[in-house]
Design an enzyme around this catalytic site. Structure first.
Site, PDB file in Angstrom:
ATOM      1  N   ASP A 138      -9.842  -1.721 -64.223  1.00 20.78           N
ATOM      2  CA  ASP A 138      -9.323  -0.386 -63.917  1.00 20.78           C
ATOM      3  C   ASP A 138      -8.473   0.104 -65.107  1.00 20.78           C
ATOM      4  O   ASP A 138      -7.467  -0.523 -65.443  1.00 20.78           O
ATOM      5  CB  ASP A 138      -8.473  -0.516 -62.648  1.00 20.78           C
ATOM      6  CG  ASP A 138      -7.838   0.785 -62.239  1.00 20.78           C
ATOM      7  OD1 ASP A 138      -7.968   1.786 -62.976  1.00 20.78           O
ATOM      8  OD2 ASP A 138      -7.193   0.793 -61.173  1.00 20.78           O
ATOM      9  N   ASN A 159     -12.978   7.234 -58.156  1.00 21.55           N
ATOM     10  CA  ASN A 159     -14.089   8.090 -58.605  1.00 21.55           C
ATOM     11  C   ASN A 159     -13.626   9.126 -59.641  1.00 21.55           C
ATOM     12  O   ASN A 159     -14.162  10.232 -59.703  1.00 21.55           O
ATOM     13  CB  ASN A 159     -14.778   8.776 -57.412  1.00 21.55           C
ATOM     14  CG  ASN A 159     -16.124   9.438 -57.737  1.00 21.55           C
ATOM     15  OD1 ASN A 159     -16.497  10.415 -57.101  1.00 21.55           O
ATOM     16  ND2 ASN A 159     -16.844   8.947 -58.713  1.00 21.55           N
ATOM     17  N   CYS A 217     -12.398   7.625 -62.963  1.00 17.07           N
ATOM     18  CA  CYS A 217     -12.470   6.949 -64.277  1.00 17.07           C
ATOM     19  C   CYS A 217     -13.791   6.194 -64.444  1.00 17.07           C
ATOM     20  O   CYS A 217     -14.674   6.623 -65.180  1.00 17.07           O
ATOM     21  CB  CYS A 217     -11.294   5.981 -64.456  1.00 17.07           C
ATOM     22  SG  CYS A 217      -9.669   6.777 -64.464  1.00 17.07           S
ATOM     23  N   ARG A 218     -13.935   5.034 -63.773  1.00 20.20           N
ATOM     24  CA  ARG A 218     -15.075   4.148 -64.059  1.00 20.20           C
ATOM     25  C   ARG A 218     -16.396   4.654 -63.494  1.00 20.20           C
ATOM     26  O   ARG A 218     -17.403   4.702 -64.222  1.00 20.20           O
ATOM     27  CB  ARG A 218     -14.775   2.738 -63.513  1.00 20.20           C
ATOM     28  CG  ARG A 218     -13.656   2.041 -64.252  1.00 20.20           C
ATOM     29  CD  ARG A 218     -13.145   0.829 -63.480  1.00 20.20           C
ATOM     30  NE  ARG A 218     -12.468   1.225 -62.246  1.00 20.20           N
ATOM     31  CZ  ARG A 218     -11.993   0.386 -61.344  1.00 20.20           C
ATOM     32  NH1 ARG A 218     -12.161  -0.916 -61.525  1.00 20.20           N
ATOM     33  NH2 ARG A 218     -11.366   0.834 -60.268  1.00 20.20           N
ATOM     34  N   SER A 219     -16.430   5.031 -62.205  1.00 21.83           N
ATOM     35  CA  SER A 219     -17.753   5.371 -61.634  1.00 21.83           C
ATOM     36  C   SER A 219     -18.332   6.693 -62.152  1.00 21.83           C
ATOM     37  O   SER A 219     -19.550   6.771 -62.351  1.00 21.83           O
ATOM     38  CB  SER A 219     -17.741   5.314 -60.101  1.00 21.83           C
ATOM     39  OG  SER A 219     -16.845   6.230 -59.548  1.00 21.83           O
ATOM     40  N   CYS A 244     -16.286   3.153 -57.669  1.00 25.10           N
ATOM     41  CA  CYS A 244     -15.019   2.511 -58.052  1.00 25.10           C
ATOM     42  C   CYS A 244     -13.979   2.879 -57.004  1.00 25.10           C
ATOM     43  O   CYS A 244     -14.342   3.214 -55.869  1.00 25.10           O
ATOM     44  CB  CYS A 244     -14.601   2.915 -59.466  1.00 25.10           C
ATOM     45  SG  CYS A 244     -14.315   4.696 -59.668  1.00 25.10           S
TER      46      CYS A 244
HETATM   47  P1  4NP Z   1     -11.112   4.544 -60.971  1.00 27.66           P
HETATM   48  O1  4NP Z   1      -9.610   4.461 -61.521  1.00 27.66           O
HETATM   49  O2  4NP Z   1     -11.137   3.705 -59.709  1.00 27.66           O
HETATM   50  O3  4NP Z   1     -11.901   3.934 -62.069  1.00 27.66           O
HETATM   51  O4  4NP Z   1     -11.400   5.998 -60.725  1.00 27.66           O
HETATM   52  C1  4NP Z   1      -8.469   4.734 -60.768  1.00 27.66           C
HETATM   53  C2  4NP Z   1      -8.066   6.027 -60.555  1.00 27.66           C
HETATM   54  C3  4NP Z   1      -6.901   6.288 -59.855  1.00 27.66           C
HETATM   55  C4  4NP Z   1      -6.141   5.223 -59.373  1.00 27.66           C
HETATM   56  C5  4NP Z   1      -6.556   3.920 -59.584  1.00 27.66           C
HETATM   57  C6  4NP Z   1      -7.725   3.673 -60.273  1.00 27.66           C
HETATM   58  N1  4NP Z   1      -4.934   5.491 -58.680  1.00 27.66           N
HETATM   59  O5  4NP Z   1      -4.217   4.512 -58.364  1.00 27.66           O
HETATM   60  O6  4NP Z   1      -4.607   6.653 -58.419  1.00 27.66           O
END
Ligand code: 4NP
Length: 170
Positions: free
Chosen positions: A141, A12, A14-16, A9
């Site tokens: 997201d 790294n 939340c989703r992945s 993602c």
């Molecule tokens: P992820 O989620 O890609 O699923 O880990 C996010 C985590 C942090 C951010 C965006 C998405 N951020 O903008 O900091």
């Protein structure tokens, strides 16, 4: 069936990492010997443990994320993993660009050496590629979202992981 999978993602956190933990548990139950890791296309959260909200919602369903640590995707991942699964289209696009740059680098080195030795690089797909319930849909997201968004991420990831495992078992 791949021998190794990398879930990707943006951050790294939340989703992945959620996809990594869901894959680990469901692959073990299915008895499939596939190794799993996760990474982000961004390095903004490298070194951090998964987001507390992702940890909390995953734990309710029996997935432990606490010991995972975020890292950025590196070129060696394209040689190491058979299949790289992107959580959304932006990340898939970035992964495709990285793969193409790696291929170009090998081709340039080959022409210097006068022979061809392009190695096998990871196949790239969306996590939802095999999932009739979320046909080619991105995992949204949840970072700026609500508890419901984190639950929806888990619903979608569980469904898509089940679909991959079904495709490898049949
Ligand atoms: P992820 O989620 O890609 O699923 O880990 C996010 C985590 C942090 C951010 C965006 C998405 N951020 O903008 O900091």
């Amino acid at each position: 069936m791949p021998k190794s999978i990398l879930c990707v993602c943006l951050g790294n956190i939340c989703r992945s990492p959620t996809a990594e933990a869901v894959f680990r548990q469901k692959l073990a139950i299915a008895g499939l010997p596939i190794s799993v890791d996760s990474a982000g296309t961004s390095n903004a959260h490298a070194g951090e443990h998964p987001d507390a909200r992702s940890q909390h919602h995953a734990k309710i369903r029996g997935y432990q994320l606490a010991k995972l640590t975020a890292r950025q995707v590196i070129p060696a991942d394209f040689l190491k993993f058979d299949l790289i699964l992107a959580m959304d289209n932006d990340n898939l696009k970035n992964l495709k660009r990285m793969k193409s740059e790696i291929e170009q680098q090998f081709i340039a080195e080959d022409s210097d050496l006068g022979h061809s030795r392009l190695p096998k690089l990871a196949m790239l797909e969306l996590l939802s590629h095999e999932d009739p319930n979320y046909c080619q849909k991105a995992v949204p997201d949840p970072y700026y979202g609500t508890a419901d968004n984190f639950e929806a991420v888990l619903d979608q990831i569980e469904s898509s992981v089940d679909a991959w495992i079904y495709s490898w078992k049949s």
